[in-house]
Design a protein around this motif. Structure first.
Motif, mmCIF file in Angstrom:
data_model
loop_
_atom_site.group_PDB
_atom_site.id
_atom_site.type_symbol
_atom_site.label_atom_id
_atom_site.label_comp_id
_atom_site.label_asym_id
_atom_site.label_seq_id
_atom_site.Cartn_x
_atom_site.Cartn_y
_atom_site.Cartn_z
ATOM 1 N N ASP A 1 -3.671 3.717 -8.809
ATOM 2 C CA ASP A 1 -2.104 3.935 -8.596
ATOM 3 C C ASP A 1 -2.036 5.932 -8.648
ATOM 4 O O ASP A 1 -2.015 6.520 -9.332
ATOM 5 N N ASP B 1 -7.870 -2.954 -12.250
ATOM 6 C CA ASP B 1 -6.888 -3.623 -11.498
ATOM 7 C C ASP B 1 -5.933 -3.956 -11.726
ATOM 8 O O ASP B 1 -5.863 -4.984 -12.423
ATOM 9 N N ASP B 2 -4.674 -4.304 -10.350
ATOM 10 C CA ASP B 2 -3.542 -5.383 -10.300
ATOM 11 C C ASP B 2 -2.737 -4.988 -9.218
ATOM 12 O O ASP B 2 -3.132 -4.486 -8.155
ATOM 13 N N MET C 1 -5.645 0.716 -11.867
ATOM 14 C CA MET C 1 -4.317 0.662 -12.689
ATOM 15 C C MET C 1 -4.898 2.014 -13.191
ATOM 16 O O MET C 1 -5.627 3.079 -13.114
ATOM 17 N N ALA C 2 -3.601 2.542 -13.460
ATOM 18 C CA ALA C 2 -3.184 3.554 -13.659
ATOM 19 C C ALA C 2 -3.713 4.044 -15.506
ATOM 20 O O ALA C 2 -4.103 5.792 -15.686
ATOM 21 N N GLU C 3 -3.150 3.437 -15.923
ATOM 22 C CA GLU C 3 -3.395 3.071 -17.839
ATOM 23 C C GLU C 3 -5.143 3.647 -18.072
ATOM 24 O O GLU C 3 -5.564 4.988 -18.222
ATOM 25 N N THR D 1 -9.896 -5.334 -17.536
ATOM 26 C CA THR D 1 -9.193 -5.038 -16.531
ATOM 27 C C THR D 1 -8.679 -4.062 -16.588
ATOM 28 O O THR D 1 -8.295 -3.383 -17.030
#
Length: 244
Positions: free
Chosen positions: A122, A51-52, A64-66, A49
């Motif tokens: 992000d 995206d969120d 997502m940033a991570e 995954t």
């Protein structure tokens, strides 16, 4: 060596157009290198995954940033962190990409591109890593891969050794601040249309004068805002010469 790293969700798209013709030859000559990083390889779960949904609500998804931060940290370990590295993020909010941008990028040794998707990435990734945001125009594309290729293409052709004749690039449209003049080649007559006589006269000064006049005429007619800028620069240069 001119080195580019591209962070993308679709690594199979690269090198794409950058893997044929002059760029392929330049790659074999080790004038430049391209490393493609799959952002999904740095996802935090087995579903890969990346995206969120956005905080605060609203439509669309956000990268997502991570995963991006993990990918960036891993990539930065390959270079001296004290070195100056350009990290470019193609974005509608960025400065407009132009010939001057391409020239500046061609003079950098190490470049990183982050290809965004969805509503973008992000903001914390941008704040931490991105040095430059660029837009290729006032329109929206589905992702950052094509803008990245456009920027790479326009910069890499200016890397010494890529083109057979760098003088050709230095006289292209925009390089002189004007649109380019008309070009002709064999045959001299086709469909009852002939090549302008001045171009086959052998008189180099007259040829250059004709070309400059055509550059100015085309720019004035087709890109009045570019012509206005060109005239402003010339007037400023003339004033500086008079004051020196």
């Amino acid at each position: 060596m001119w080195t580019a790293r591209v962070f993308t969700l679709y690594p199979e798209l690269f090198p794409g157009l950058l893997g044929v013709g002059l760029y392929k030859k330049a790659l074999k000559k080790k004038l430049w290198s391209l490393e493609v990083i799959n952002i999904r390889d740095y996802a935090m779960n087995k579903h890969k995954t990346v995206d969120d949904t956005p905080f605060g609500g609203g439509s669309g998804m956000v990268m997502m940033a991570e995963p991006l931060m993990n990918a960036m940290e891993d990539a930065l370990d390959f270079v001296e962190r004290s070195e100056e590295i350009k990290v470019l993020y193609p974005s509608p909010q960025g400065k407009l990409w132009n010939q001057e941008s391409a020239e500046d990028l061609s003079e950098c040794d190490k470049i990183i591109f982050i290809c965004g998707h969805y509503k973008g990435i992000d903001e914390r990734v941008i704040e931490k890593y991105v040095t430059d945001e660029y837009s290729i125009g006032d329109f929206i594309m589905t992702s950052g891969e094509i803008p990245t290729m456009i920027m790479l293409d326009s910069a890499m052709r200016l890397v010494p050794g890529t083109l057979n004749n760098i003088e050709s690039a230095l006289s292209d449209t925009f390089s002189l601040g004007l649109l380019d003049h008309p070009h002709y080649t064999q045959p001299r007559i086709i469909d009852k249309k002939t090549v302008p006589e001045v171009l086959i006269s052998g008189h180099h000064k007259k040829i250059e004068s004709w070309r400059q006049a055509k550059r100015e005429k085309r720019t004035k007619e087709k890109r009045p805002e570019l012509w206005k800028r060109y005239i402003g620069i010339r007037e400023s240069e003339n004033n500086n010469e008079q004051n020196s």
